[in-house]
Design a protein around this motif. Sequence first.
Motif, short mmCIF file in Angstrom:
data_model
loop_
_atom_site.label_atom_id
_atom_site.label_comp_id
_atom_site.label_asym_id
_atom_site.label_seq_id
_atom_site.Cartn_x
_atom_site.Cartn_y
_atom_site.Cartn_z
N PRO A 287 -16.99 -7.20 -12.80
CA PRO A 287 -16.45 -7.17 -11.42
C PRO A 287 -15.35 -8.37 -11.11
N SER B 139 0.86 -1.26 -0.12
CA SER B 139 -0.07 -0.01 -0.04
C SER B 139 1.06 1.34 0.00
N ASP C 165 -13.01 -11.91 -6.73
CA ASP C 165 -13.31 -10.60 -5.93
C ASP C 165 -12.48 -9.52 -6.41
N LYS C 166 -12.87 -8.50 -6.74
CA LYS C 166 -12.20 -7.42 -7.37
C LYS C 166 -11.30 -6.71 -6.32
N ASN C 167 -11.88 -6.45 -5.20
CA ASN C 167 -11.30 -5.81 -4.18
C ASN C 167 -10.18 -6.61 -3.36
N SER C 168 -10.59 -7.75 -3.10
CA SER C 168 -9.34 -8.53 -2.24
C SER C 168 -8.50 -9.26 -3.36
N LYS C 169 -8.82 -9.37 -4.75
CA LYS C 169 -7.90 -10.09 -5.70
C LYS C 169 -7.94 -11.57 -5.43
N GLY D 51 -9.72 -8.21 -12.57
CA GLY D 51 -9.11 -7.79 -11.67
C GLY D 51 -8.05 -6.79 -12.16
#
Length: 495
Positions: free
Chosen positions: A394, A218, A413-417, A397
């Motif tokens: 969605p 991050s 899941d796009k957010n968690s990959k 990725g």
Amino acid sequence: MLLEPSGGNSDIHLEKKNLQWPSLEPDAMEPIPVYENTMPNTTSTSSTPEDGTDSSRLLVVEAKGNYLRLEDEREILDACGGAAVTCIGHGVKEVSDAISAQTAAVSYVPWGFLDSQSRRDLCKWLSQTSGGHFTKAWITSSGSEAMEGAIKLAHEYHIWAGQPQRINIISREDSYHGITLGALSVGGHVTRRGPFQSLLIPNIYRIPACNPYRQRLSRESDAEYVLRKAEELEQAFIQAGPETVSAFVAEPVVGAASGCTPSVPGYFQAMKAVCDKHGALLVFDEVMCGMGRTGTLHAWEQEGVVPDIQAIGKGLGGGYQPVAAILASDRIVQTMEAKGAMFTHGHTYMDHPVVCAAALRVQQIVQRDNLVANVEIQGRYLEKLLRTKLRSNPNVGDVRGRGLFWGVELVRDKNSKEPFDPKLQLARRVQSTALAAPHNLSVYVGQGCAGNGRGDHVMIMPAYNVTHDVVETIVDRFVDVLDDVFGALEKEGGL
């Protein structure tokens, strides 16, 4: 503790110790995962009748331009050129004429003591178009052969230079460098290595690949990420013993193993600095990403470094003949000649006259028609369309690549990959759906881009002479394919 090279029975991992990747203790290692049919691009194992019919493979009866005509009269739009092989399209008469002429003139000579003009001409072209960096080439019949030879050449160079102890190689996880045992040993493709693990050579040290989508921390900048990557390589040298390392081996843009993954700016400059510090060679595998595929003739032209040894392949001959090559820099060649030595390597069909004639004509067409520039232009358009039309999906990725070498990673899941369960065989579903009517589209797929056999990706790699219209058709059909695949999965409860 640090793990010593442990034979073919387990991969070598470095101690975690302030680094951002997991280590494995030998006793804690889980069996290599084997998922049924996880290698869609290898030879079929289905039984065949005496006439050679294989129901698992569609029969192509004619190929022209960007299209493949099947026995059922359907025309398949070739959006991948097989494994990024077809660079000038199918059925180019100039190339078949060159093959015919060479076959009529000189069809074969043994490379060890006879030569052909077609080999001399191709090798001269390869040297000139590298700006004279590569001064010798060995022409082989496949990328695996070229990488096998490149590994051997790196070691023999050190023998000529008086450092025979340099027997270790550093490569990267989630990589693929060929299917022969030496090349397979260097690669990190879990499922392709799995059945042959006990046969693979032990002296390979692996570091994580450069995959910012899955590795970048991050708020980590490119510069910070590159520093971390360089430290991983430095630690690998320290573990192996800096004076024992022959070479660092990598693809400038990773192909089949992770789906067209480029490095971040400055990565290979940092890697080369570490290699130079410890006296090791930089070996590039450009079998898939090279010869114009990424928008420059050599992918390394966009990295700010030049390799000591390079393997090229698929785009060299465009599929018209089975051809690849090992390229040696002047540093390698001068050391060899100073010792009066020869590279201890060869195959029956090395430097084959017909193969060389076909490859040279393909490259002359690429050069004459300014196709590498078209790769850059159409590649930017392909990127734009993929990013625009897949942005709202969605389960997409990442979209990544360079030139006409683009990969799409599919995630649950796009957010968690989070990747899909490998047992779903999602990549294979995409490929089979694409080939079926009404889509009639050929794409290349793979599994393992998320590590340890998990993760699905699709690769789009059309011929260098595609137009805007063809690119648009490819992307439109691909979007429809994904809609159909994920729609079916939703009905099955797989999403």
